[in-house]
Design an enzyme around this catalytic site. Structure first.
Site, mmCIF file in Angstrom:
data_model
loop_
_atom_site.group_PDB
_atom_site.id
_atom_site.type_symbol
_atom_site.label_atom_id
_atom_site.label_comp_id
_atom_site.label_asym_id
_atom_site.label_seq_id
_atom_site.Cartn_x
_atom_site.Cartn_y
_atom_site.Cartn_z
ATOM 1 C CE1 TYR A 130 -27.916 139.480 -17.352
ATOM 2 C CE2 TYR A 130 -27.031 141.664 -17.803
ATOM 3 C CZ TYR A 130 -27.434 140.696 -16.902
ATOM 4 O OH TYR A 130 -27.358 140.939 -15.558
ATOM 5 N NE ARG A 131 -31.076 140.573 -14.970
ATOM 6 C CZ ARG A 131 -30.746 141.530 -14.127
ATOM 7 N NH1 ARG A 131 -31.368 142.698 -14.167
ATOM 8 N NH2 ARG A 131 -29.815 141.321 -13.221
#
Length: 184
Positions: A130-131
């Site tokens: 998700y980063r």
């Protein structure tokens, strides 16, 4: 020979018919995998997505001019690949190098690419952690904190996905040395 590693980084760039994922579509996808130190391990396939002439004719003047000059419009017209086929081929390449969910999405202005991936290639979007590792963040910080640095790194801006990724990796190496001051 591929080497699956949780520390490897997936770099991606998309070329689109415009900036609004509600109206525009993906026309090119490229990926590069680097190790954690930004050394290129592998270049994925550069894949061109077929889109209709109707969609291509609705592009902005800038898109038409840029993608005509770089040959992308002609490749889009000639391509037989769907968005789904491009998505699956890209994932097949990435599986050799990085486990699903291990790498942030890396590149320049990757939030924009991720918007299109969520809409048109959701399985590929989900392959990333998700980063984000967004080189444009450092560019914006340099613009504010060390503006004289901005002219020291020049990009060709071909607006071809693979070229753009290579430039993003080199740009991050530049910022690592000259802005963050980490020697590698």
């Amino acid at each position: 020979m591929s080497k699956l590693d949780n520390q490897n980084l997936i770099w991606i760039d998309l070329e689109m018919t415009g900036l609004d994922p509600e109206k525009e579509r993906i026309i090119e996808v490229a990926t590069i995998v680097t190790d954690k130190d930004l050394n290129i391990l592998a270049e994925g396939p550069v894949l061109t997505v077929h889109q209709s002439n109707d969609l291509l004719n609705k592009m902005s003047d800038w898109c038409i001019k840029t993608h005509t000059e770089n040959g992308l419009i002609e490749r889009v017209k000639q391509s037989k690949l769907t968005e789904r086929a491009v998505e699956l081929q890209t994932i097949d390449f990435l599986k050799q190098w990085v486990p699903k969910g291990a790498s942030p999405i890396c590149g320049n202005s990757v939030a924009q690419d991720k918007r299109f991936l969520y809409k048109y290639m959701p399985d590929l979007a989900d392959y990333f952690h998700y980063r984000h590792l967004d080189v444009s963040t450092l560019k914006e910080l340099a613009r504010r904190w060390k503006p004289d640095m901005l002219n020291a790194f020049n990009k060709k801006n071909t607006h071809l996905a693979l070229d753009d990724i290579r430039e993003s990796i080199e740009e991050l190496k530049f910022y690592r040395t000259h802005f963050i001051n980490l020697e590698k």
